[in-house]
Design a protein around this motif. Structure first.
Motif, PDB file in Angstrom:
ATOM      1  N   GLY A 294       0.830  -1.193   0.000  1.00 42.62           N
ATOM      2  CA  GLY A 294       0.000   0.000   0.000  1.00 42.62           C
ATOM      3  C   GLY A 294       0.862   1.240   0.000  1.00 42.62           C
TER       4      GLY A 294
ATOM      5  N   PHE B  73      -4.288   1.561  -1.724  1.00 44.11           N
ATOM      6  CA  PHE B  73      -3.835   0.234  -2.118  1.00 44.11           C
ATOM      7  C   PHE B  73      -3.794   0.141  -3.638  1.00 44.11           C
ATOM      8  CE2 PHE B  73      -6.108  -0.019   1.890  1.00 44.11           C
ATOM      9  CZ  PHE B  73      -5.192  -0.671   2.710  1.00 44.11           C
TER      10      PHE B  73
ATOM     11  N   THR C 274     -10.739  -4.547  -2.554  1.00 40.89           N
ATOM     12  CA  THR C 274     -10.598  -4.166  -1.150  1.00 40.89           C
ATOM     13  C   THR C 274     -11.957  -4.322  -0.491  1.00 40.89           C
ATOM     14  OG1 THR C 274      -8.861  -2.562  -1.699  1.00 40.89           O
ATOM     15  CG2 THR C 274      -9.913  -2.360   0.460  1.00 40.89           C
ATOM     16  N   THR C 275     -12.046  -5.196   0.477  1.00 38.53           N
ATOM     17  CA  THR C 275     -13.308  -5.469   1.160  1.00 38.53           C
ATOM     18  C   THR C 275     -13.222  -4.990   2.597  1.00 38.53           C
ATOM     19  OG1 THR C 275     -13.658  -7.426  -0.221  1.00 38.53           O
ATOM     20  CG2 THR C 275     -14.961  -7.251   1.797  1.00 38.53           C
ATOM     21  N   GLU C 276     -14.200  -4.187   2.991  1.00 35.12           N
ATOM     22  CA  GLU C 276     -14.251  -3.707   4.374  1.00 35.12           C
ATOM     23  C   GLU C 276     -14.891  -4.798   5.235  1.00 35.12           C
ATOM     24  OE1 GLU C 276     -16.306   0.066   6.462  1.00 35.12           O
ATOM     25  OE2 GLU C 276     -14.897   0.574   4.829  1.00 35.12           O
TER      26      GLU C 276
ATOM     27  N   THR D 115      -4.252 -13.041  -1.176  1.00 31.33           N
ATOM     28  CA  THR D 115      -5.049 -12.283  -0.211  1.00 31.33           C
ATOM     29  C   THR D 115      -4.168 -11.881   0.962  1.00 31.33           C
ATOM     30  OG1 THR D 115      -5.759 -14.272   0.985  1.00 31.33           O
ATOM     31  CG2 THR D 115      -7.168 -13.507  -0.809  1.00 31.33           C
TER      32      THR D 115
ATOM     33  N   HIS E  16      -8.165  -5.481  -8.714  1.00 28.87           N
ATOM     34  CA  HIS E  16      -7.972  -5.962  -7.348  1.00 28.87           C
ATOM     35  C   HIS E  16      -9.174  -5.552  -6.511  1.00 28.87           C
ATOM     36  CE1 HIS E  16      -6.219  -1.899  -6.113  1.00 28.87           C
ATOM     37  NE2 HIS E  16      -6.092  -1.885  -7.430  1.00 28.87           N
TER      38      HIS E  16
ATOM     39  N   LEU F 247      -9.729  -4.468   6.829  1.00 26.81           N
ATOM     40  CA  LEU F 247      -9.904  -4.707   5.411  1.00 26.81           C
ATOM     41  C   LEU F 247      -9.326  -6.049   5.009  1.00 26.81           C
ATOM     42  CD1 LEU F 247      -8.537  -1.221   4.286  1.00 26.81           C
ATOM     43  CD2 LEU F 247     -10.953  -1.828   4.568  1.00 26.81           C
ATOM     44  N   LYS F 248      -9.873  -6.600   3.944  1.00 29.56           N
ATOM     45  CA  LYS F 248      -9.281  -7.763   3.287  1.00 29.56           C
ATOM     46  C   LYS F 248      -8.966  -7.377   1.855  1.00 29.56           C
ATOM     47  CE  LYS F 248      -9.959 -12.671   2.219  1.00 29.56           C
ATOM     48  NZ  LYS F 248     -10.888 -13.831   2.304  1.00 29.56           N
ATOM     49  N   ARG F 249      -7.751  -7.692   1.450  1.00 33.03           N
ATOM     50  CA  ARG F 249      -7.286  -7.337   0.109  1.00 33.03           C
ATOM     51  C   ARG F 249      -7.134  -8.606  -0.730  1.00 33.03           C
ATOM     52  NH1 ARG F 249      -6.674  -3.896  -2.964  1.00 33.03           N
ATOM     53  NH2 ARG F 249      -4.432  -4.007  -3.317  1.00 33.03           N
TER      54      ARG F 249
ATOM     55  N   HIS G 120     -10.328   1.494  -2.984  1.00 29.96           N
ATOM     56  CA  HIS G 120      -8.989   1.191  -2.461  1.00 29.96           C
ATOM     57  C   HIS G 120      -8.325   2.388  -1.783  1.00 29.96           C
ATOM     58  CE1 HIS G 120      -9.765  -2.081  -5.212  1.00 29.96           C
ATOM     59  NE2 HIS G 120      -9.598  -1.300  -6.256  1.00 29.96           N
TER      60      HIS G 120
END
Length: 756
Positions: free
Chosen positions: A146, A223, A245-247, A265, A243, A257-259, A283
């Motif tokens: 990031g 990110f 980015t999940t909150e 991942t 890509h 977050l999950k990237r 992101h």
């Protein structure tokens, strides 16, 4: 038994008269003031250094910062000095729908009637025709996790320009691992304090300014994806759909977050007590506060992240970690020396200790650019591992070497399978790898073999550093299997009655044909040392010597030499004749081999010199100074040569080699050295009395030179190994600081372990 530490605290006072005194430092009341020593070499920048921005890190993760203390302005920096956040665990692979495997990159080579498979490329054009080669070489690769940057805005809301930043001053406090950056924007002072926590991959930034309260200064956490151009900057900021980015969760002052980038991942967390965290774009997050100080922590992990510490605890933990690092390890103080180079050597040593703790003290063997940028797609070169990390054992920090040495234990079953595939015993260690340990195809890599004894070398240094019983138990099988390969790789030459190493083999000096080369000097010495050391490990463990290994040793070849000079390889008996002839004036010719690593010196330097004839080595070093193209060497070569000079009782020469004036031996403000290549169209080699090629200067590196990377950490690690040997001595050598001249140098050394 472990080596005695009777020389743990030494003082060597050298006066202009040449008188010397070696007494315990404690008896003289002259313990080193470590805090003063370290802090007098704090890097202080008032303008950006375009080639070597400062770094903070913990060995597993590293952040490269601009002059603002984060990663706000990229334009002042070289294209090969990207501002990244890299971690030893952060690897990505592009999709592989064709299912390429390393076997698709290999060809069969007949080795004395036996078929062996090598990922051998005769030329790079061949690689372009084989998509499997490209995929295996490029995957997996390191990527940047990031970017943390300041969101700094004018009164009208437009983003600040770098040209509007005034009165910049940046100080890296080495003693506490704290980077403090100050500047003025729009008549308002800004202070940014940046740290990396020691036990979690977390970056903490404290931003203080009236601009924070005004809403004109916040922190971005963003990110990127992964670019197809992996070197030196793998970041792709142009394809947000590539890509995800999940909150995962949100609460006051914290977002988790999950990237996901393809199949890769990882997890991230942003924590800012009392502040707001807003998603402003895909992101991208902005952190802001209503108070003058904004504290932001950004944490990264391959696994879900545990609770983050409070800022006060994080600050204390970081400072304690670095104070402990400097207080407990080895230290060398050159204050009081009259040689004008002493302060600079001291600076290089201190900064190298810092940089190696940031870049080479993680759980995976580091790449040559550490966590600074990518080269070779971010892959690690295992033949370089001791240059990166072996010094930790000599400088009283063996636990830091153990962190990355553990990878060999984990990978041992695959290394044994590779040896069996090649019809050999033991463990075959790869050369250029990602975290999966797959060896990358290359013109050179498959035949490099000097990494094979490295696990034994590093384990022996750990054994000598203490806790010997545990070391024997933990690494005994690693040493055993590594030595098994060393004993089974050579073959018995019926004509000479001696064992022979190769072909195929490429020595440390990489410009020899793998299919015709045999008996490289250093490998001959190093393999024998490895087998003998493994026998000693068996005896220490009460297991007794192996008769089959002793049988191999009785027929071991001597080091190759001719006309009173050691040869790089036995297969080139006319090497020095050619070097003194046409190649002396045209070493850039492909047929000329008087360039690259002069590894024939390493049996007396890196190794203690068993069966080395010192007059022969002395003549060989002198011939190198006359006939070697030292423009075409690498950053670790100078410290390596210094180690040889020191063991030849030539301390003044050893110092001169440490300061050899080469483009890749200049230590910048941060302590980094560049990786510089000589272009094939450069001017011909013109030897001088010191062995340096005459070269006019033009531009940052002179005509014909190409800067391939802004840093090359084997230079720093080799310097620490050389200074450990020169100041701490070696086995069978009782003099204090034997590698330093008796005039002009005052050397105080604490906590160093004797070298082999």
């Amino acid at each position: 038994m472990p080596i005695s530490l009777s020389r743990r605290h030494l003082l060597v006072t050298v006066a202009a008269t040449g008188a010397s005194l070696a007494l315990p430092a404690q008896a003289q009341g002259s313990r080193i003031d470590r805090q003063a020593l370290v802090r007098r070499h704090n890097p202080i920048l008032t303008t950006p250094d375009p080639h070597a921005p400062l770094m903070v890190g913990n060995g597993n993760i590293g952040l490269t910062a601009d002059i603002t203390g984060l990663q706000t302005f990229t334009e002042p920096y070289s294209k090969i000095a990207p501002l990244l956040i890299e971690a030893q665990w952060a690897w990505h692979s592009f999709p592989n729908p064709q299912g390429y495997t390393v076997r698709d990159t290999q060809i069969e080579i007949d080795v004395r009637g036996q078929k062996r498979r090598y990922g051998y490329l005769k030329d790079w054009a061949e690689a372009a025709k084989n998509p499997a080669v490209a995929w295996i070489r490029e995957n997996p690769h390191r990527f940047s996790l990031g970017r943390l940057s300041l969101d700094l805005r004018a009164k009208d809301g437009t983003p600040a320009r770098f040209a509007d930043i005034k009165e910049t001053q940046q100080t890296l406090d080495l003693w506490t691992g704290t980077l403090t950056s100050r500047f003025v924007y729009d008549a308002e002072a800004v202070t940014v304090v940046t740290r990396v926590l020691p036990d979690s991959d977390t970056i903490m930034a404290e931003v203080t300014s009236a601009l924070v309260t005004q809403g004109r200064l916040g922190v971005f956490v963003r990110f990127a994806g992964v670019s197809k151009t992996l070197n030196p900057d793998p970041s792709d900021w142009t394809n947000p759909d590539a890509h995800i980015t999940t909150e995962i969760s949100r609460k006051a002052g914290e977002v988790r977050l999950k990237r996901q980038i393809d199949a890769t991942t990882y997890h991230a967390a942003i924590a800012a007590p009392g502040a707001g965290i807003e998603a402003i774009a895909p992101h991208s997050y902005r952190v802001s506060a209503k108070t003058p100080t904004l504290t932001v922590m950004a944490s990264f992990s391959p696994d879900p992240i545990a609770a983050l510490p409070q800022p006060g605890m994080a600050k204390a933990a970081t400072e304690t970690h670095w104070i402990d690092y400097w207080s407990k390890g080895g230290m060398v103080d050159f204050s009081g020396s009259t040689d004008p180079r002493a302060p600079e050597l001291e600076r290089r040593v201190i900064l190298s200790q810092y940089l190696m703790a940031v870049n080479a003290a993680g759980a995976f063997p580091p790449q040559e650019e550490g966590l600074f940028s990518n080269s070779w797609n971010g892959k690690s070169h295992l033949e370089m591992h001791p240059w990166h990390s072996a010094h930790f054992a000599l400088w009283g920090r063996p636990h830091l070497l153990e962190k990355s040495l553990g990878w060999y234990v984990t990978f041992l079953p695959k290394a044994k399978a590779r040896a069996a595939e090649q019809g050999l015993k033991g463990a075959w260690w790869p050369k250029m790898i990602g975290q999966d340990g797959v060896d990358s195809p290359s013109k050179v890599s498959p035949f490099i073999m000097w990494q094979q004894p490295h696990p034994i070398y590093m384990c022996e240094l750990l054994y000598r550093a203490g806790d010997s019983g545990r070391i024997l138990k933990t690494y005994g099988e690693l040493v055993e299997q590594s030595a098994e390969l060393l004993a089974s790789f050579p073959y018995l030459d019926e004509q000479t009655g001696k064992y022979r190493l190769g072909p195929p083999i490429i020595p440390v000096q990489e410009n020899f044909d793998p299919l015709t080369t045999y008996d490289p000097a250093f490998e001959v010495a190093y393999y024998r040392w490895g087998i003998e050391t493994a026998q000693a490990w068996r005896e220490r463990a009460g297991r007794g010597r192996r008769a089959d290994w002793d049988a191999v040793l009785t027929k071991w070849p001597d080091l190759p030499q001719k006309d009173g000079l050691y040869l790089p390889v036995r297969s080139e008996p006319g090497f020095w004749d050619k070097a003194a002839g046409a190649c002396r004036s045209n070493a850039l010719d492909e047929v000329c081999q008087n360039r690259d690593h002069p590894s024939f010196l390493m049996p007396l330097g890196w190794l203690p010199g068993r069966d080395i004839d010192k007059p022969t080595m002395r003549r060989t070093l002198d011939r190198l100074k006359r006939d070697w193209d030292l423009r075409q060497t690498w950053g670790w070569d100078y410290a390596m040569i210094a180690m040889t000079a020191a063991r030849l009782n030539a301390p003044q020469e050893a110092i001169d080699w440490l300061f050899f004036d080469a483009k890749n031996n200049h230590y910048g403000q941060s302590g980094m050295t560049p990786r510089v290549h000589l272009d094939a169209h450069a001017a011909a080699f013109v030897p001088t009395t010191t062995g340096a090629g005459a070269q006019a200067d033009a531009g940052p590196d002179g005509p014909g030179y190409q800067r391939a990377a802004e840093t090359y950490f084997p230079s720093n690690g080799s310097l620490l190994m050389a200074v450990a040997l020169m100041a701490g001595g070696w086995d069978g050598q009782g003099e204090a600081a034997p590698g330093f001249p008796k005039t002009g140098w005052r050397v105080r050394a604490e906590g160093l372990r004797p070298s082999l």
